[in-house]
Scaffold this active site. Structure first.
Site, PDB file in Angstrom:
ATOM      1  N   ARG A  25       0.852  -1.186   0.000  1.00  0.00           N
ATOM      2  CA  ARG A  25       0.000   0.000   0.000  1.00  0.00           C
ATOM      3  C   ARG A  25       0.897   1.248   0.000  1.00  0.00           C
ATOM      4  NH1 ARG A  25      -3.979   2.610   4.619  1.00  0.00           N
ATOM      5  NH2 ARG A  25      -4.860   4.208   3.254  1.00  0.00           N
ATOM      6  N   HIS A  26       0.417   2.300  -0.642  1.00  0.00           N
ATOM      7  CA  HIS A  26       1.182   3.552  -0.705  1.00  0.00           C
ATOM      8  C   HIS A  26       1.419   4.137   0.695  1.00  0.00           C
ATOM      9  CE1 HIS A  26      -2.430   5.904   0.265  1.00  0.00           C
ATOM     10  NE2 HIS A  26      -3.081   5.097  -0.554  1.00  0.00           N
ATOM     11  N   GLY A  27       2.386   5.035   0.784  1.00  0.00           N
ATOM     12  CA  GLY A  27       2.661   5.718   2.045  1.00  0.00           C
ATOM     13  C   GLY A  27       1.548   6.694   2.408  1.00  0.00           C
ATOM     14  N   GLU A  28       1.643   7.246   3.609  1.00  0.00           N
ATOM     15  CA  GLU A  28       0.622   8.210   4.038  1.00  0.00           C
ATOM     16  C   GLU A  28       0.541   9.355   3.024  1.00  0.00           C
ATOM     17  OE1 GLU A  28      -0.134  10.101   8.265  1.00  0.00           O
ATOM     18  OE2 GLU A  28       1.150  11.421   7.062  1.00  0.00           O
ATOM     19  N   SER A  29      -0.686   9.671   2.614  1.00  0.00           N
ATOM     20  CA  SER A  29      -0.893  10.731   1.635  1.00  0.00           C
ATOM     21  C   SER A  29      -1.385  11.995   2.322  1.00  0.00           C
ATOM     22  CB  SER A  29      -1.914  10.293   0.585  1.00  0.00           C
ATOM     23  OG  SER A  29      -3.216  10.214   1.158  1.00  0.00           O
ATOM     24  N   GLY A  31      -4.110  13.240   1.705  1.00  0.00           N
ATOM     25  CA  GLY A  31      -5.514  12.945   1.999  1.00  0.00           C
ATOM     26  C   GLY A  31      -5.687  12.145   3.268  1.00  0.00           C
ATOM     27  N   ASN A  32      -4.744  11.235   3.559  1.00  0.00           N
ATOM     28  CA  ASN A  32      -4.779  10.510   4.832  1.00  0.00           C
ATOM     29  C   ASN A  32      -4.509  11.455   5.990  1.00  0.00           C
ATOM     30  OD1 ASN A  32      -3.028   7.877   3.143  1.00  0.00           O
ATOM     31  ND2 ASN A  32      -5.205   7.906   3.614  1.00  0.00           N
ATOM     32  N   ARG A  87       0.288   9.345  -5.538  1.00  0.00           N
ATOM     33  CA  ARG A  87       0.833   8.851  -4.271  1.00  0.00           C
ATOM     34  C   ARG A  87       1.457   7.463  -4.415  1.00  0.00           C
ATOM     35  NH1 ARG A  87      -4.618   9.206  -4.211  1.00  0.00           N
ATOM     36  NH2 ARG A  87      -5.947   7.470  -3.548  1.00  0.00           N
ATOM     37  N   GLU A 116      -7.360   3.233  -7.175  1.00  0.00           N
ATOM     38  CA  GLU A 116      -8.188   3.273  -5.966  1.00  0.00           C
ATOM     39  C   GLU A 116      -9.669   3.180  -6.324  1.00  0.00           C
ATOM     40  OE1 GLU A 116      -8.811   2.718  -2.977  1.00  0.00           O
ATOM     41  OE2 GLU A 116      -7.880   4.349  -1.847  1.00  0.00           O
TER      42      GLU A 116
END
Length: 335
Positions: A25-29, A31-32, A87, A116
């Site tokens: 999974r991608h790193g913290e974005s 948006g997160n 991201r 996504e």
């Protein structure tokens, strides 16, 4: 699921099969970090936060340790697949960094079907919260976001309705497979991946090299990938927890030519991710086969509980056939 090496027509593909498929999974974005950015930044353009950049750099080192077996192996190659979101591409850039030399990287492929779940366009924060509450009441898999997708929609584009049928047919030649799948105008990502693996289109020209596929995508997409791969039910899917930022899942070839999470991950991890005991037992079986098989291999089972079950004992399997054959017999009986 029938072993990919169960038929004679597929045995010659074993040497080209990736040793591992690693889902990241991608790193913290941004948006997160702050969901309000979704109100004015298109979802696919959202970038990593500073924390996410650091996470991606760190996970790159961890993944290299996995595929190089803590530096003991030099005989490995990697092929990357990545979602088209900003991201995920940033995460991939940080994963590669200086950790993966050019001679170790077979290629990079941007894959739109790994994107996504679509939540609509610019997203009002209050509406988004309401949608999530409604989805939890309705059921995460079937609930379709207004102007967006349901998890079932993502499942369809990640997989294919034909993929499971493909595994149940013995002695299916690639020509037959290509003919039948040509009927479908929109094959899923997994279907495409299997065709590339079985026909050595992954550019793994040296069979002695251990090929590793690294797929950088999104939390829900990863769960649905696993759901399709292991034939998990909707109820089992609902029990799963979403991977955290830069968390990864390793599918590794086991003793029988089946991919399994139990080859790399500990049972405690599988339970923490929401796998039931039945799902964990299946992962152990995919990894090690029967207890007799385990005794003949350097791999050690993570648990003896699985083999304490009468239906998983060597004697029962020899008398009644493998679990796979019994599943196929049951399916044929119901058809």
């Amino acid at each position: 699921m029938h072993s990919v090496f169960g038929s004679d027509s597929m045995k010659n593909t074993e040497k080209y099969m990736p040793k591992r498929i690693i889902l990241v999974r991608h790193g913290e974005s941004e948006g997160n970090e702050d969901e309000e950015v979704l109100e004015y930044v298109p979802n696919y353009k959202i970038k990593l936060s500073n924390k996410g950049i650091q996470q991606a750099q760190n996970v790159g080192s961890k993944i290299k340790k996995v595929i190089s077996e803590n530096g003991e192996s030099e005989n490995w190659k990697v092929l990357f697949y990545v979602s088209p979101s900003e991201r995920t591409k940033q995460t991939l850039e940080r994963i590669i960094g200086e950790k993966f030399p050019e001679d170790k990287v077979i290629g990079l492929k941007e894959e739109c079907r790994l994107r996504e779940q679509h939540f609509g366009n610019f997203q009002d924060l209050e509406k988004r919260k309401k949608i999530k509450r409604t989805r939890n009441r309705y059921g995460k898999f079937f609930y379709r976001v207004p102007d967006g997708e349901s998890s079932a929609d993502v499942y369809d584009r990640v997989s294919s309705k034909f993929l499971a049928f493909h595994f149940l047919i013995k002695n299916l030649t690639y020509a037959q497979f290509s003919h039948i799948t040509s009927i479908f105008s929109r094959p899923g990502f997994l279907e495409t991946l299997w065709r590339e693996m079985e026909t050595n289109r992954l550019n793994n020209k040296n069979p002695s090299d251990e090929l590793n596929l690294i797929i950088v995508s999104h939390g829900l997409t990863i769960l649905l990938f696993l759901m399709k791969w292991f034939n998990w039910t909707v109820e089992q899917f609902h029990g799963l927890s979403n991977p955290s930022n830069c968390e990864y899942r390793v599918l590794q070839l086991g003793c029988n030519g089946e991919y399994s999470l139990a080859m790399h991950h500990k049972l405690e991890e599988l339970r923490a991710w929401g796998l039931s005991e039945e799902m964990i037992h299946d992962q152990i079986f995919r990894a090690y086969g029967t207890k007799k098989n385990v005794k003949r291999t350097i791999f050690l089972p993570k648990s003896d509980v699985f083999f304490d079950d009468k239906e998983n004992s060597d004697e029962f399997l020899e008398e009644n056939g493998s679990k796979t054959k019994r599943k196929l017999a049951y399916i044929n009986q119901k058809a």
